[in-house]
Scaffold this active site. Structure first.
Site, short mmCIF file in Angstrom:
data_model
loop_
_atom_site.label_atom_id
_atom_site.label_comp_id
_atom_site.label_asym_id
_atom_site.label_seq_id
_atom_site.Cartn_x
_atom_site.Cartn_y
_atom_site.Cartn_z
N ASP A 148 34.60 -12.94 65.22
CA ASP A 148 34.84 -14.37 65.28
C ASP A 148 35.11 -14.91 63.88
O ASP A 148 35.27 -14.14 62.92
CB ASP A 148 33.67 -15.10 65.95
CG ASP A 148 32.37 -14.99 65.15
OD1 ASP A 148 32.31 -14.13 64.24
OD2 ASP A 148 31.43 -15.74 65.44
N ASP B 53 49.55 -14.91 80.82
CA ASP B 53 50.13 -13.65 80.36
C ASP B 53 49.82 -13.38 78.89
O ASP B 53 49.81 -12.23 78.47
CB ASP B 53 51.65 -13.67 80.56
CG ASP B 53 52.04 -13.58 82.03
OD1 ASP B 53 51.22 -13.09 82.81
OD2 ASP B 53 53.15 -14.01 82.37
N HIS C 259 53.05 -7.95 88.31
CA HIS C 259 51.68 -8.31 87.96
C HIS C 259 50.79 -8.29 89.19
O HIS C 259 51.21 -8.71 90.27
CB HIS C 259 51.63 -9.71 87.33
CG HIS C 259 52.33 -9.81 86.01
ND1 HIS C 259 52.50 -11.02 85.36
CD2 HIS C 259 52.88 -8.86 85.22
CE1 HIS C 259 53.13 -10.81 84.22
NE2 HIS C 259 53.38 -9.51 84.11
N ASP D 10 48.40 -10.19 89.88
CA ASP D 10 48.06 -11.52 90.41
C ASP D 10 49.13 -12.07 91.34
O ASP D 10 48.96 -13.17 91.89
CB ASP D 10 47.75 -12.50 89.28
CG ASP D 10 48.97 -12.86 88.42
OD1 ASP D 10 50.05 -12.26 88.62
OD2 ASP D 10 48.83 -13.74 87.55
N CYS E 101 49.56 -18.09 86.84
CA CYS E 101 50.32 -17.66 85.66
C CYS E 101 50.34 -18.72 84.58
O CYS E 101 50.41 -18.40 83.38
CB CYS E 101 51.77 -17.34 86.05
SG CYS E 101 51.94 -16.14 87.37
#
Length: 664
Positions: free
Chosen positions: A155, A350, A470, A472, A646
């Site tokens: 981080d 994406d 994809h 999804d 998406c």
């Protein structure tokens, strides 16, 4: 790791040796045996435990129980458990006897100095209180396991820096120390011993590239007091006794588990004897601790949502407003990436995947930046990397990526049990080609990274039949109050044709798809009758259904699902260059925010004032306690081969289950 030392005693001169508390020292008496010796006795001062091992076949016995026959292969073992107050304040005496003499033939004396040395860390992972011995050299999975855990310090706690906290050898702010793991070197014994003995902290050259160690050399509330002593080209460090009996070190991870790196790192401290000017230093004792680098963990759509991300582009104002309203209902924070930053790249799903890392002392989210590198490529590093929000990426050396490397092709299931194996953090789902075929696959560096995390073993599905490619596009997970606690939603051409046939039989064959689509006239309406008479569309969707069915069986097998765990969502696909794209907005490509679902508005046939596709989806999902909101994404997303999922991304609450409690 301890060095089992052998100390040779002498008849002519008393011998001195250093013992480490709790560690065995073997005394070699053979070189000092006077002629005629048949037996011996051995005694020690209080605090010295002495054992005799007559042979490999017989267990050791306490030495002071009797006189011992002098046999080849016999060993004397000395153990001290408390550190000495002064040099040579304990000793062992050996008396050699003959059956022909009443008095001992000779004596040998070994003077002992005991020092206690331990390199310690959180072996019990903060949740075990027992004092049972554990082997620090081993890292053991499971609820009864042990071993220290190290976070990759990826981080950016210091806002004055542009790079991650572990990019250099400096501690820039005290908050950075919270992301590191404590390691303590404890030493007890006479101070005079360390005038001719040295303590060396060391690691391997490979481990030094994957972790960095800081020594606290001043006031703990000053950043400059933390001196980098291991890491990079620094593989060893002579430890000064700045704080007496205890020296504190902070360890930060530099690399996640990956190909060629299982995630295990070892650090050692060795006591060196430098007392003899005629010989080189001799190792007396080495203690070792092993850390495992915490894996990057994905969160499924069934986890509680915390923050929703969406891009504002030139033609999606209504979409952003609808997502904002859904986030408000779900109690989520909303982060909007402005057009000046996204440069009209709207595919935020994406571009990145949001996960987390966890150790007993700290948990923080980490964004995995995909190698797709569209116009959003700077967003994860510039806008998301920050205080207690880490960053990681993987890119192939040759920069060759395909559409499958976008992270709409990277999902994870809820916790499952499959084939007798528990997956308490679920399993990663990525899309590729059929086994043995030469189609598109996720780039090797990403696949290597995902497999190396170990806690969410990936399952590769067949997606090369899709134009975008994809996972999804044909599956999603939603929470459920019963069964396994979730349902798998699968796009189903078969279910859609059955729905349309039902409506045709009821006299609604002329009802139209795509009525009310706002646009430029490129979208033509089509009736249920026309859909059901289109042989090319029917034939292509039979092919699509076969591909989804293939994946269905893989998912049932690899996730331990039954048919009752799966809901078929009506959906049709069209052929584009022999690949599949959604015919109407892809209903499974949804945004899941707890009970609130943001579903692409399908613009299906309107019958009795209601879209029959929306009506069917509600009938399937609302009995589970879910609330369906249909969002118009037709022009800004669907026409560009994407949908609601998406165009959004979600940071979710980490699992309550601790990853180190599982057994991969």
């Amino acid at each position: 790791m301890s060095l089992q030392r052998i100390v040779r005693v002498s008849l002519e001169h008393p011998t001195s040796a250093v013992c480490v508390a709790g560690v065995e020292t073997i005394v070699d008496i053979y070189g000092s045996v006077p002629e005629g010796t048949e037996m011996f006795e051995v005694y020690g001062t209080p605090g010295v435990d002495i054992y005799v091992c007559p042979s490999l076949e017989r267990s050791r016995e306490r030495a002071d129980t009797r006189r011992w026959h002098f046999d080849e292969g016999l060993e004397i073992v000395v153990v001290m458990n408390s550190p000495s107050n002064d040099l040579n304040d304990s000793h062992v005496q050996i008396a050699y006897h003959s059956s022909h003499e009443s008095l001992p033939l000779a004596y040998a004396v070994l003077y002992l100095t005991c020092v206690d040395i331990a390199l310690d860390c959180d072996l019990n992972r903060g949740d075990r209180q027992d004092g049972d011995f554990v082997d620090k050299r081993q890292w053991v999975w499971g609820p009864g396991g042990h071993g220290a855990i190290l976070l990759v310090n990826c981080d950016r706690d210091h806002q004055g820096c542009e790079a991650q906290d572990n990019c250099d050898e400096h501690v820039h702010c005290l908050q950075d120390l919270e992301d590191m793991s404590l390691m303590v070197l404890r030493t007890q014994g006479p101070a005079a011993l360390f005038e001719d003995h040295r303590l060396i902290l060391h690691t391997s050259s490979s481990d030094a590239t994957r972790a960095r160690v800081f020594h606290l050399c001043g006031p703990e509330d000053e950043c400059a007091a933390y001196r980098c002593v291991l890491g990079g080209d620094k593989v060893s460090y002579e430890v000064p006794r700045l704080h007496g009996d205890q020296e504190r070190f902070l360890v930060e991870g530099l690399s996640f588990p990956d190909a060629g790196f299982p995630g295990l790192l070892s650090f050692h401290v060795t006591l060196l004897d430098d007392s003899n000017e005629d010989f080189s230093e001799a190792p007396v004792f080495t203690d070792t601790v092993v850390f495992r680098v915490a894996p990057w963990i994905m969160t499924p759509s069934t986890q509680l949502p915390l923050e929703v991300y969406v891009c504002r582009v030139r033609n999606n104002m209504c979409f952003v407003e609808a997502v904002a309203e859904l986030a408000r209902k779900a109690g989520c924070k909303l982060t909007v990436c402005p057009q000046t930053e996204n440069r009209n790249d709207r595919w935020i799903q994406d571009e990145m995947e949001l996960g987390y890392v966890q150790a007993p002392h700290k948990t923080f989210p980490v964004v995995f930046d995909s190698p797709r590198n569209g116009e959003l490529q700077d967003f994860p590093h510039k806008r998301i990397l920050g205080q207690d929000f880490g960053y990681v990426t993987r890119e192939p050396r040759d920069r060759s990526v395909s559409g499958l490397d976008s992270f709409g092709n990277l999902e994870v299931s809820p916790p499952v049990v499959a084939n007798g194996k528990e997956y308490p953090l679920g399993r990663i789902l990525i899309g590729g080609n059929l086994p043995g075929s030469s189609g598109r696959r996720v780039t090797q560096v990403v696949r290597d990274f995902l497999h190396a995390q170990m806690v969410q073993p990936p399952v590769e599905l067949f997606v090369d039949w899709l134009a975008v490619g994809h996972v999804d596009e044909f599956l999603s997970f939603v929470p459920a109050p019963d069964g396994k606690g979730f349902r798998l939603l699968l796009a189903s051409p078969g279910a859609c044709f059955r729905l349309f046939q039902e409506r045709k039989k009821r006299g609604h064959g002329r009802a139209l798809l795509f009525e009310g689509v706002a646009g430029d006239g490129r979208v033509r309406t089509i009736s249920i009758n026309q859909v059901l008479s289109n042989e090319n569309l029917i034939s292509f969707n039979k092919f699509v259904q076969s591909c989804i069915d293939w994946n269905r069986e893989v998912l049932k097998r690899e996730l331990g699902l039954a048919e009752r765990d799966i809901i078929d969502i009506p959906q049709l696909f069209k052929s584009e260059r022999r690949k599949a794209a959604a015919f109407f907005p892809d209903l499974v490509n949804m945004l899941v925010l707890g009970r609130h679902l943001g579903i692409p508005k399908p613009f299906g046939p309107v019958i009795d004032g209601r879209c029959c596709l929306e009506e069917r989806v509600r009938a399937l999902l609302e009995p589970l306690g879910l609330r369906c909101t249909f969002i118009d994404d037709f022009t800004p997303y669907h026409m560009l081969h994407g949908e609601v999922h998406c165009g959004t991304n979600v940071r979710r609450k980490p699992f309550s289950f601790k990853w180190w409690h599982m057994v991969p």
